[in-house]
Design a protein around this motif. Structure first.
Motif, PDB file in Angstrom:
ATOM      1  N   ALA A 229      37.120  43.271  44.469  1.00  0.00           N
ATOM      2  CA  ALA A 229      35.707  42.802  44.016  1.00  0.00           C
ATOM      3  C   ALA A 229      35.181  43.931  43.075  1.00  0.00           C
ATOM      4  O   ALA A 229      35.277  45.119  43.563  1.00  0.00           O
ATOM      5  CB  ALA A 229      34.996  42.577  45.304  1.00  0.00           C
TER       6      ALA A 229
ATOM      7  N   ARG B 155      37.873  47.262  34.111  1.00  0.00           N
ATOM      8  CA  ARG B 155      38.707  46.084  34.689  1.00  0.00           C
ATOM      9  C   ARG B 155      38.888  45.083  33.523  1.00  0.00           C
ATOM     10  O   ARG B 155      38.103  44.824  32.811  1.00  0.00           O
ATOM     11  CB  ARG B 155      37.786  45.415  35.935  1.00  0.00           C
TER      12      ARG B 155
ATOM     13  N   ASN C 202      30.050  38.841  47.378  1.00  0.00           N
ATOM     14  CA  ASN C 202      28.678  38.520  47.407  1.00  0.00           C
ATOM     15  C   ASN C 202      28.203  37.295  48.551  1.00  0.00           C
ATOM     16  O   ASN C 202      27.046  37.490  49.068  1.00  0.00           O
ATOM     17  CB  ASN C 202      28.223  38.131  46.057  1.00  0.00           C
TER      18      ASN C 202
ATOM     19  N   ALA D  43      33.739  33.987  58.974  1.00  0.00           N
ATOM     20  CA  ALA D  43      32.699  34.348  57.615  1.00  0.00           C
ATOM     21  C   ALA D  43      33.444  35.058  56.554  1.00  0.00           C
ATOM     22  O   ALA D  43      34.820  35.631  56.738  1.00  0.00           O
ATOM     23  CB  ALA D  43      31.816  35.578  58.235  1.00  0.00           C
TER      24      ALA D  43
ATOM     25  N   ALA E 294      38.362  44.342  58.906  1.00  0.00           N
ATOM     26  CA  ALA E 294      37.604  45.428  58.369  1.00  0.00           C
ATOM     27  C   ALA E 294      37.608  45.470  56.841  1.00  0.00           C
ATOM     28  O   ALA E 294      37.688  46.500  56.366  1.00  0.00           O
ATOM     29  CB  ALA E 294      37.854  46.890  58.903  1.00  0.00           C
TER      30      ALA E 294
ATOM     31  N   ASP F 248      41.523  45.845  63.106  1.00  0.00           N
ATOM     32  CA  ASP F 248      41.777  45.994  61.570  1.00  0.00           C
ATOM     33  C   ASP F 248      43.420  46.258  61.737  1.00  0.00           C
ATOM     34  O   ASP F 248      43.648  47.063  62.205  1.00  0.00           O
ATOM     35  CB  ASP F 248      41.126  46.543  60.215  1.00  0.00           C
TER      36      ASP F 248
HETATM   37  C1  LIG Z   1      41.062  40.322  41.569  1.00  0.00           C
HETATM   38  C2  LIG Z   1      39.820  40.031  42.579  1.00  0.00           C
HETATM   39  C3  LIG Z   1      38.477  40.207  41.931  1.00  0.00           C
HETATM   40  C4  LIG Z   1      37.407  39.836  42.754  1.00  0.00           C
HETATM   41  N1  LIG Z   1      36.017  40.122  42.427  1.00  0.00           N
HETATM   42  C5  LIG Z   1      34.975  39.968  42.901  1.00  0.00           C
HETATM   43  C6  LIG Z   1      33.792  40.208  42.724  1.00  0.00           C
HETATM   44  O1  LIG Z   1      33.719  40.847  41.407  1.00  0.00           O
HETATM   45  N2  LIG Z   1      32.692  40.093  43.396  1.00  0.00           N
HETATM   46  C7  LIG Z   1      32.643  39.581  44.560  1.00  0.00           C
HETATM   47  O2  LIG Z   1      32.053  39.308  45.175  1.00  0.00           O
HETATM   48  N3  LIG Z   1      33.968  39.242  45.077  1.00  0.00           N
HETATM   49  C8  LIG Z   1      35.215  39.501  44.171  1.00  0.00           C
HETATM   50  N4  LIG Z   1      36.644  39.010  45.015  1.00  0.00           N
HETATM   51  C9  LIG Z   1      36.464  38.596  46.228  1.00  0.00           C
HETATM   52  C10 LIG Z   1      36.762  39.592  47.385  1.00  0.00           C
HETATM   53  O3  LIG Z   1      37.499  40.602  46.964  1.00  0.00           O
HETATM   54  C11 LIG Z   1      36.435  38.913  48.442  1.00  0.00           C
HETATM   55  O4  LIG Z   1      35.904  38.064  48.706  1.00  0.00           O
HETATM   56  C12 LIG Z   1      36.453  39.907  49.740  1.00  0.00           C
HETATM   57  O5  LIG Z   1      37.324  40.765  49.875  1.00  0.00           O
HETATM   58  C13 LIG Z   1      36.504  39.141  51.074  1.00  0.00           C
HETATM   59  O6  LIG Z   1      36.121  40.137  52.123  1.00  0.00           O
HETATM   60  P1  LIG Z   1      36.711  39.686  53.602  1.00  0.00           P
HETATM   61  O7  LIG Z   1      36.183  40.791  54.453  1.00  0.00           O
HETATM   62  O8  LIG Z   1      36.093  38.288  53.895  1.00  0.00           O
HETATM   63  O9  LIG Z   1      37.980  39.547  53.423  1.00  0.00           O
HETATM   64  P2  LIG Z   1      39.219  40.871  52.980  1.00  0.00           P
HETATM   65  O10 LIG Z   1      38.796  41.727  51.914  1.00  0.00           O
HETATM   66  O11 LIG Z   1      40.633  40.245  52.693  1.00  0.00           O
HETATM   67  O12 LIG Z   1      39.364  41.510  54.328  1.00  0.00           O
HETATM   68  C14 LIG Z   1      40.209  40.888  55.404  1.00  0.00           C
HETATM   69  C15 LIG Z   1      40.429  42.229  56.387  1.00  0.00           C
HETATM   70  O13 LIG Z   1      41.208  41.595  57.552  1.00  0.00           O
HETATM   71  C16 LIG Z   1      42.107  42.166  57.851  1.00  0.00           C
HETATM   72  N5  LIG Z   1      43.070  41.654  58.665  1.00  0.00           N
HETATM   73  C17 LIG Z   1      43.933  40.141  58.233  1.00  0.00           C
HETATM   74  N6  LIG Z   1      44.461  39.778  59.421  1.00  0.00           N
HETATM   75  C18 LIG Z   1      44.181  40.460  60.463  1.00  0.00           C
HETATM   76  C19 LIG Z   1      44.460  40.288  61.852  1.00  0.00           C
HETATM   77  N7  LIG Z   1      45.411  39.491  62.267  1.00  0.00           N
HETATM   78  N8  LIG Z   1      44.339  41.177  62.683  1.00  0.00           N
HETATM   79  C20 LIG Z   1      43.320  42.432  62.101  1.00  0.00           C
HETATM   80  N9  LIG Z   1      43.041  42.554  61.116  1.00  0.00           N
HETATM   81  C21 LIG Z   1      43.267  41.411  60.175  1.00  0.00           C
HETATM   82  C22 LIG Z   1      42.879  42.827  56.505  1.00  0.00           C
HETATM   83  O14 LIG Z   1      43.759  44.054  56.835  1.00  0.00           O
HETATM   84  C23 LIG Z   1      41.836  43.008  55.673  1.00  0.00           C
HETATM   85  O15 LIG Z   1      41.246  44.392  55.965  1.00  0.00           O
HETATM   86  C24 LIG Z   1      37.475  39.416  43.929  1.00  0.00           C
HETATM   87  C25 LIG Z   1      38.946  39.113  44.473  1.00  0.00           C
HETATM   88  C26 LIG Z   1      39.744  39.377  43.811  1.00  0.00           C
HETATM   89  C27 LIG Z   1      41.391  39.402  44.336  1.00  0.00           C
END
Ligand SMILES: Cc1cc2nc3c(=O)[nH]c(=O)nc-3n(C[C@H](O)[C@H](O)[C@H](O)COP(=O)(O)OP(=O)(O)OC[C@H]3O[C@@H](n4cnc5c(N)ncnc54)[C@H](O)[C@@H]3O)c2cc1C
Lengths: 537, 63
Positions: free
Chosen positions: A66, A246, A322, A306, A33, A55
């Protein structure tokens, strides 16, 4: 403890199935999530597809992570009902300044295109983004969002997957016709299905600090190359809501992450940067290193990937979230049609075709920015510095175009997608089969509105003239007519201009607001063929 | 159009002297910086990527 944000703690609830030991088969289970899993859940609900989201945690993103969200993902979130709230809370910025050593090298305007509902870019902490989506999901009975549910194993069968899930009450089993892994960059699911995740790893570390600063700094993006307060490295300053700023400091490869994270190390750095006694408080800090890589296939049997689980990019250009949102935008309507039996399984494979292509485009952009910001050799550094020095010369506009402190995240058009029907007639302008739909101000029943709010979710036939029918169907897939001049008014003519429309021009638009096909007239037979092609039939 | 390799500068000795003289007062680092700027300026002037590509290759670049 955060001063500007209090973390929600979402309740863990044991499911009935875990209590009774019943193994329930779900149509769609989303793992994670984060921003992408939550967006996927909202999209599933919008498609009328029930889903379960698991999650392993019980709150939103820790730290701002982000920050920048670009126009296209905001449009997707707007389709899902959460975009306006994000824009209302987010801060918009238009002016970017680039500094080299002790001076301003140049500045640029983000020149947003007029007549769009969504801005070019907003800044908003990731925790707000996630919180708003969790709020919205709370209003949707078809989404079953379960906190403290950790996926620990997956076993694939020919037409479903068996999931082993751990909760505070122990381990239980559930089944899913489809699994969507949105479990982030360190995806466990990726490892469970044996997928490859390869690319380039950068030997560099970055310190990310969020500071609260009441001082009146303008809402601009400031990027320093090699500043006197942090020699040889780069620094980025960005404003977020709640007077939170930031700051990213490039640290180099030899930096000690644990040491650099300490407030006594960070505070002097920020002080040196501000260059005066402006008051600030440290809100959150983290040190990270990054990679640019992607999964070899977005689909492994019944498991789809994804977001960061599928691709990881450097933060330059703000692409991670994004681009992840555009993954689920692309996938959910396809899943719905396949689950309903309205489209063949091959429609799902077009997800990998279109989004792997987009991921490669993002990786390329992100790697280029990284190479410019952190040159890997003395000679590339010299070129970088030469570019920056030339960029200061007012006449040398060409050099400013070469400076790359991260390019704005733009959607990647699916120009060569197998779902497109190539043009048979001549069109000009930015729209093509495979591009995302441009927005425009329109009126509906006398009320001001936006074009993108009139489409999406299902197929639309946008027609700039009368049509003989109200909808066209291929099997159980229907495209409904949206007639300009009857259903919507294009008073300013922006819609017609952006779509290069002449009387009779017809566009077939996909549920994810992308162009599938277009013609200079309304030919039902051609539309049926294009619709079939757009669902991979 | 392809990369011109036939003589194209009317007074080669004079050009060469001007090039060398332009860096006479510089140390190696300054000259290296100037060379980079020169490459960027001339590449932009040419603009044609096919010609730039050919020049990169002829100069021994891995393109
Ligand atoms: C410092 C920093 C700055 C950034 N700046 C930007 C920006 O300005 N713009 C932008 O677009 N992106 C930015 N990003 C990237 C952005 O944060 C990520 O691309 C985004 O969070 C990805 O989303 P996600 O849902 O794919 O993964 P995540 O946010 O990593 O979420 C994954 C989720 O899955 C859960 N999970 C993991 N394993 C399991 C499991 N086995 N069972 C159940 N749940 C699980 C986790 O608890 C988590 O809630 C930045 C990243 C960082 C670190």
């Amino acid at each position: 403890m955060f001063k500007t944000y209090s973390y929600p703690k979402f309740p863990y609830v044991q499911s009935a199935a875990q209590k009774t030991g019943e193994v329930v088969r779900h149509k769609l289970v989303i793992i994670g999530a984060g921003p992408i899993g939550l967006t996927a859940a909202l999209d599933a609900a919008a498609q009328g597809l029930p889903c379960v989201v698991l999650d392993d945690n019980d709150t939103v993103s820790v730290g701002s992570r982000a920050v920048c969200y670009a126009k296209r993902p905001l449009e997707v979130w707007d389709r899902l009902g959460v975009g306006e709230r994000m824009v209302a809370k987010g801060v918009g910025w238009k002016l970017g300044k680039v500094f080299f050593q002790d001076r301003l090298s140049y500045q640029f305007d983000l020149l947003p295109e007029d007549d769009n509902k969504m801005p070019a870019m907003i800044n908003l902490q990731q925790y707000y983004l996630e919180e708003y989506m969790v709020d919205e999901i709370g209003r949707l009975p078809r989404v079953d969002l379960r906190w403290k549910h950790k996926l620990i194993a997956i076993e694939q069968q020919s037409d479903h997957a068996v999931l082993t899930v751990e909760t505070p009450d122990g381990v239980f089993t559930m089944e899913a016709d489809w699994v969507l892994a949105c479990d982030g960059a360190n995806s466990g699911v990726r490892a469970m299905v044996g997928a490859q995740f390869t690319g380039q790893f950068f030997q560099d570390r970055f310190l990310i600090a969020d500071v609260i600063m009441k001082a009146a700094y303008p809402t601009e993006r400031w990027f320093w190359f090699d500043p006197p307060f942090h020699p040889n490295q780069s620094v980025l300053l960005h404003r977020q809501p709640d007077d939170v700023w930031r700051i990213d400091f490039q640290l180099g490869w030899d930096a000690d992450a644990n040491e650099e994270k300490k407030p006594e190390k960070i505070i002097p750095r920020v002080k040196a940067m501000l260059g005066d006694d402006r008051e600030f408080e440290l809100e959150w800090a983290s040190v990270y290193q990054f990679a640019c890589r992607r999964i070899d296939d977005f689909r492994y049997g019944r498991v789809l990937f994804a977001g960061d689980a599928a691709h990881q990019v450097s933060p330059f250009g703000a692409r991670g979230a994004n681009t992840g949102v555009q993954d689920t935008d692309n996938l959910l309507w396809k899943l719905k049609l396949v689950i309903e039996g309205a489209a063949p399984l091959s429609l799902i494979d077009s997800y990998n075709e279109e989004r792997a292509f987009a991921a490669d485009d993002n990786l390329l952009n992100s790697t280029r920015a990284t190479d410019f910001i952190t040159p890997k050799s003395a000679s590339s550094r010299l070129y970088r510095d030469a570019t920056l020095q030339l960029a200061e010369q007012p006449e040398a506009e060409f050099a400013r175009k070469l400076v790359n402190s991260g390019r704005l995240s733009m959607p990647t058009p699916y120009r060569h997608s197998s779902l497109n029907t190539p043009d048979e007639e001549v069109f000009s302008g930015a729209m093509h089969p495979g591009t995302n739909c441009a927005d425009a101000p329109v009126k509906r029943q006398g009320r001001e509105g936006w074009f993108l709010n009139q489409i999406g979710g299902g197929f639309t036939l946008l027609s700039f003239g009368p049509t003989p029918v109200e909808s066209v169907a291929f099997g159980s897939v229907t495209a409904r007519v949206l007639q300009v001049g009857r259903d919507i008014e294009d008073e300013k003519g922006v819609l017609a201009a952006r779509y290069d429309a002449k009387p009779g021009t017809t566009y077939l638009l996909r549920p994810d607001q992308h162009v599938a096909a277009r013609w200079r007239g309304f030919d039902e037979q051609k539309i049926v063929q294009a619709l079939a092609r757009a669902v991979a039939a | 159009m392809s990369l011109t390799l036939t003589p194209n500068i009317p007074d080669p000795d004079d050009f060469y002297k001007e090039l060398i003289d332009s860096q006479r007062h510089m140390d190696d680092a300054q000259a290296a910086m100037m060379n980079c700027k020169l490459v960027l300026l001339l590449a932009n002037h040419i603009g044609d990527r096919a010609i730039i590509h050919e020049a990169l290759r002829r100069a021994g670049g891995a393109v």
